[in-house]
Design an enzyme around this catalytic site. Sequence first.
Site, PDB file in Angstrom:
ATOM      1  N   ASP A  31       0.839  -1.196   0.000  1.00 51.77           N
ATOM      2  CA  ASP A  31       0.000   0.000   0.000  1.00 51.77           C
ATOM      3  C   ASP A  31       0.876   1.248   0.000  1.00 51.77           C
ATOM      4  O   ASP A  31       1.886   1.318   0.709  1.00 51.77           O
ATOM      5  CB  ASP A  31      -0.893  -0.022   1.238  1.00 51.77           C
ATOM      6  CG  ASP A  31      -1.859   1.141   1.283  1.00 51.77           C
ATOM      7  OD1 ASP A  31      -2.711   1.227   0.388  1.00 51.77           O
ATOM      8  OD2 ASP A  31      -1.765   1.959   2.222  1.00 51.77           O
ATOM      9  N   GLU A  50       1.441  -0.699  -5.124  1.00 51.88           N
ATOM     10  CA  GLU A  50       0.480   0.366  -5.402  1.00 51.88           C
ATOM     11  C   GLU A  50       1.289   1.647  -5.451  1.00 51.88           C
ATOM     12  O   GLU A  50       1.603   2.249  -4.434  1.00 51.88           O
ATOM     13  CB  GLU A  50      -0.588   0.466  -4.315  1.00 51.88           C
ATOM     14  CG  GLU A  50      -1.626   1.548  -4.641  1.00 51.88           C
ATOM     15  CD  GLU A  50      -2.269   2.178  -3.413  1.00 51.88           C
ATOM     16  OE1 GLU A  50      -3.420   2.623  -3.526  1.00 51.88           O
ATOM     17  OE2 GLU A  50      -1.609   2.248  -2.361  1.00 51.88           O
TER      18      GLU A  50
END
Length: 594
Positions: free
Chosen positions: A237, A313
Amino acid sequence: MTDLLLRIKDDMSQHSAAPTPTPTSAVAVAKRRDWWRDAVIYQVYPRSFADSNGDGMGDLEGVRTRLPYLRDLGVDAVWLSPFYSSPQADAGYDVADYRAVDPMFGNLLDADALIRDAHRLSLRIIVDLVPNHSSDQHEWFKRAVAEGPGSSLRDRYHFRPGKGENGELPPNDWESIFGGPAWTRVTEPDGTPGEWYLHLFAPEQPDFNWEHPAVGDEFRSILRFWLDMGVDGFRIDVAHGLVKAQGLPDLGSHDQVKLLGNDVMPFFDQDGVHEIYRQWRLILDEYAERKGPEGPSSEGRWRETGGRIFVAEAWTPTIERTANYVRPDELHQAFNFQYLSTHWDAGEMREVIDRTLEAMRPVGAPATWVLSNHDVTRHATRFANPPGLGTQIRLAGDRELGLRRARAASLLMLALPGSAYVYQGEELGLPDVVDLPDEVRQDPAYFRGAGQDGFRDGCRVPIPWTRTGSSYGFGDGGSWLPQPEGWGELSVEAQSGEAGSTLELYRAALRVRREQPDLGAGTSVEWLRAPEGVLAFRRGEFVCVANTTGESVAMPAYGRVLVASGEIVEVDDEAKVPADTTVWWTTATAGTRA
């Protein structure tokens, strides 16, 4: 860790019977150490996938019971959004304990059982990792605040004195992605206003200071913890956010969220992140060298432990900068957000496809394609609206048009060289739920001004499994976000076995993708001549045609139709491809290729 696994093994009798194993295919998959180059990976948002205990919230046991559905759908791996211990200020992306499962999702035994059963079914498990920030309830941060100025734990975050006569102004002008300033001032133990801490997202999500060695040590330990549990990879993330520019300089502008994706920011996509990932890659490579007998053991764990992966990401200004994250000694995949953000337009898509393949080729990484996820409006709704509205919208648009385009876009994505990600429910053609009452929304960005639009709840509504029931088969106790009326007609039950349904289209496409030797991994496509608004390319004996226009077009009938997202009419050597439709052909003579 060994003691934990022994306890898990002893306690496994608490769980219900596991799905029927398929050891032959499991061995075949285990041997493919580079499986990720052409993998189709299915994103599960645990709180909205399946609820096993009737509390209205999805959980790990619910995911486990639905693994056979994912196996039959034809995906290769499952990516789980965060299920760690968390106050849930941002749906689990505010982690309080990276080595514990939040009680709302179950416990470590449930995680272990899920991993084991997935491996028995030839599915790999990828878990989310959140290294940019923790929860403000993380033990480090709580102690840093409680110990006051000078605490060594404050060095593990970005604590700074404020500006102004009495320190009443934030240390710099950075703005939170969720809106408002990226700084919050703490109250010191003596009750006085004190230092400020950095949070690029919600105030409950303080950013780690990755210049402090303890942070790196901790996350290397966390990686090993979950690798020892048997996971096959990590989705990272905010992979672009860990390192901040030296001195935390002012940006000098407002509405900074509008600049994201266009410029290198002092808090995003700094070159220093790459050294972190080089260190992490050494850990995965170390695990890849641990070999045992091929295939799964009697307990269902992979005995061949190679093929662990990282996927980033990473929101970057260009595809070329994204490619930096997947150099040979760093990560394996990076989401292609430029492709996700592209309109349903042949010219725009061809440009992004070409640039992506060109950027990935020098670093030897596969392209990674994605159309939807838990942070953006589902593509069935994005494509139902005019272009230019962004990736978070609150307009239903023309749902019939949106579904037709979404089906065509999905076939196009699955035909491209590389790996593809499927977000839960997109195989059902689910639209965003755009009319959620304001009082049920939980996206923290919705409650802060001048940040993201805050409409992410619409893509997170629990998915329907059956035509009827209190939550259309999601669970016995309703759902944490209200499902719309008529949701059951989009359910797995309603679409299974129904010719022409979106679910059967996905099942057919994924089956063909596995069977066709020219689909999957690769680095290029051969573009074919096509009318304006139409994409046509060849990959060996496979041809894909995508008509993005609002009218039918005449195309050569390239061979035998494998899959089509709409009704194709063929006369002699010509095929009429309807508006917003994608077709797959094989030019191979029947029976000559596997």
